[in-house]
Design a protein around this motif. Structure first.
Motif, PDB file in Angstrom:
ATOM      1  N   SER A 216       0.836  -1.205   0.000  1.00 35.32           N
ATOM      2  CA  SER A 216       0.000   0.000   0.000  1.00 35.32           C
ATOM      3  C   SER A 216       0.871   1.256   0.000  1.00 35.32           C
ATOM      4  O   SER A 216       0.524   2.260  -0.636  1.00 35.32           O
ATOM      5  CB  SER A 216      -0.953  -0.001   1.201  1.00 35.32           C
ATOM      6  N   GLY A 220       1.136   3.748  -3.377  1.00 33.22           N
ATOM      7  CA  GLY A 220       0.921   5.169  -3.156  1.00 33.22           C
ATOM      8  C   GLY A 220       2.064   6.005  -3.706  1.00 33.22           C
ATOM      9  O   GLY A 220       1.836   7.064  -4.322  1.00 33.22           O
ATOM     10  N   HIS A 225      -3.199   5.326  -6.271  1.00 29.84           N
ATOM     11  CA  HIS A 225      -3.839   5.490  -4.967  1.00 29.84           C
ATOM     12  C   HIS A 225      -5.044   4.580  -4.778  1.00 29.84           C
ATOM     13  O   HIS A 225      -5.327   4.161  -3.656  1.00 29.84           O
ATOM     14  CB  HIS A 225      -4.229   6.959  -4.766  1.00 29.84           C
ATOM     15  N   ALA A 228      -3.548   1.360  -3.774  1.00 30.37           N
ATOM     16  CA  ALA A 228      -3.037   1.493  -2.408  1.00 30.37           C
ATOM     17  C   ALA A 228      -4.173   1.392  -1.395  1.00 30.37           C
ATOM     18  O   ALA A 228      -4.035   0.720  -0.359  1.00 30.37           O
ATOM     19  CB  ALA A 228      -2.311   2.828  -2.245  1.00 30.37           C
ATOM     20  N   LEU A 229      -5.306   2.033  -1.690  1.00 32.25           N
ATOM     21  CA  LEU A 229      -6.444   1.987  -0.779  1.00 32.25           C
ATOM     22  C   LEU A 229      -7.047   0.585  -0.716  1.00 32.25           C
ATOM     23  O   LEU A 229      -7.379   0.092   0.368  1.00 32.25           O
ATOM     24  CB  LEU A 229      -7.510   2.997  -1.214  1.00 32.25           C
ATOM     25  N   ASN A 254      -2.530   4.357   6.119  1.00 29.66           N
ATOM     26  CA  ASN A 254      -2.456   4.309   4.658  1.00 29.66           C
ATOM     27  C   ASN A 254      -3.826   4.433   4.008  1.00 29.66           C
ATOM     28  O   ASN A 254      -3.949   4.967   2.901  1.00 29.66           O
ATOM     29  CB  ASN A 254      -1.764   3.024   4.215  1.00 29.66           C
ATOM     30  N   ALA A 258      -4.272   7.396   1.257  1.00 30.84           N
ATOM     31  CA  ALA A 258      -4.798   7.101  -0.076  1.00 30.84           C
ATOM     32  C   ALA A 258      -6.124   7.830  -0.310  1.00 30.84           C
ATOM     33  O   ALA A 258      -6.378   8.332  -1.410  1.00 30.84           O
ATOM     34  CB  ALA A 258      -4.981   5.596  -0.244  1.00 30.84           C
TER      35      ALA A 258
END
Length: 303
Positions: A216, A220, A225, A228-229, A254, A258
């Motif tokens: 993650s 990012g 993103h 990552a989320l 995180n 994100a």
């Protein structure tokens, strides 16, 4: 009631999962040795038995292995070394490396795998020498995975928990050297491996969330993103289900980072507040200060 001995259990588990003796034994012992173990003609040592179980995606929770006093001493000292590395206590890491180095002078290379990993971690944590760290890590991983080049996944190979740890450390070194795509490729391999090959257990609970946390972060950094989320969400769900409190607040953080980058400000504030509250409870005030300052300076968000 059926009564199992270790050889029966290894053989039946291997066959049920569709693995060959070559796949399971690779880098640990010869296929002929595994065959003798499965047939009850050879008694495996503690470490070999442990690694064979791990290649089968589980831990040795059912069978005891009788060991000598020296083997037990070495096992306990290696476990202490691993804990010291995890805690980041540099003085104790160095002291413990000396102890394990002395105890493994006349053992097999397999017994020294964790030692080389620890030397690699010390080279980074104390000296910031990623090049030396990578040398030690590659020396460690190639004891059991001699075909691994440090960059390209071996997706057809089975892995032990130590191999997963070492490969993850190699991925982190790549990330620190700005080779993020290589780092992502390696940890995506580990992520998929643990999802598809490793049953739920203590080692998966410890290692899997940290791999998701790394991914993650790296997605990012690559401005991916949404990915990552998604991975942070997956990590948080796993931590809640299995009780990993080490990676939990980092993954929530995180989620917040994100979400900010995706313009989901309300969700971002929720996640960031949650992360700050948990870090405060953990008395990690340096982290709390970092998060609140970052939010204020970068996004004008007050936490």
């Amino acid at each position: 009631m059926a009564v199992y001995v270790v050889g029966d259990f290894l053989r039946e588990t291997r066959l049920r999962k569709g693995y060959t003796q070559e796949e399971v034994s690779y880098g640990i012992c010869t296929p002929a040795s595994l065959s003798r173990i499965e047939n009850g003609a050879q008694k495996p040592g503690r470490l070999i038995l442990e690694k064979l179980f791990e290649r089968l995606g589980t831990e040795n929770n059912l069978f005891n292995s009788f060991v000598s006093k020296e083997e037990m001493e070495l096992y306990l000292e290696i476990q202490t070394l691993i804990r010291n590395v995890t805690d980041g206590d540099l003085q104790r890491i160095e002291e413990q490396i000396d102890i394990v180095d002395r105890l493994t002078k006349n053992t097999s290379e397999l017994e020294r795998q964790s030692l080389f990993w620890a030397k690699g971690e010390l080279a980074t944590q104390k000296y910031g020498n990623n090049g030396k760290a990578m040398e030690y890590l590659m020396k460690a991983i190639q004891i059991t995975l001699p075909d691994f080049d440090g960059k390209n996944p071996l997706r057809n190979h089975l892995l032990t928990f130590d191999e997963i740890t070492i490969i993850n450390s190699i991925a982190v070194r790549h990330a620190e050297n700005t080779s993020l795509l290589t780092a992502i490729q390696l940890d995506m391999w580990l992520k998929e491996y643990m999802e598809n090959r490793v049953v739920d257990g203590r080692m998966k609970t410890a290692k899997y969330p940290m791999i998701l946390y790394n991914l993650s972060c790296w997605f990012g950094s690559e401005h991916c993103h949404k990915e990552a989320l998604d991975i942070a969400n997956q990590g948080v769900d796993f931590c809640v289900k299995y009780g990993n409190l080490v990676a939990f607040p980092r993954l929530i953080l995180n989620q917040g980072i994100a979400s900010v980058e995706l313009g989901q400000i309300d969700n971002a504030k929720k996640y960031l507040h949650q992360a700050v509250t948990i870090f405060e409870t953990m008395k990690r005030m340096d982290t709390v200060e970092y998060i609140t300052t970052w939010c204020r300076n970068e996004y004008q968000i007050e936490i």
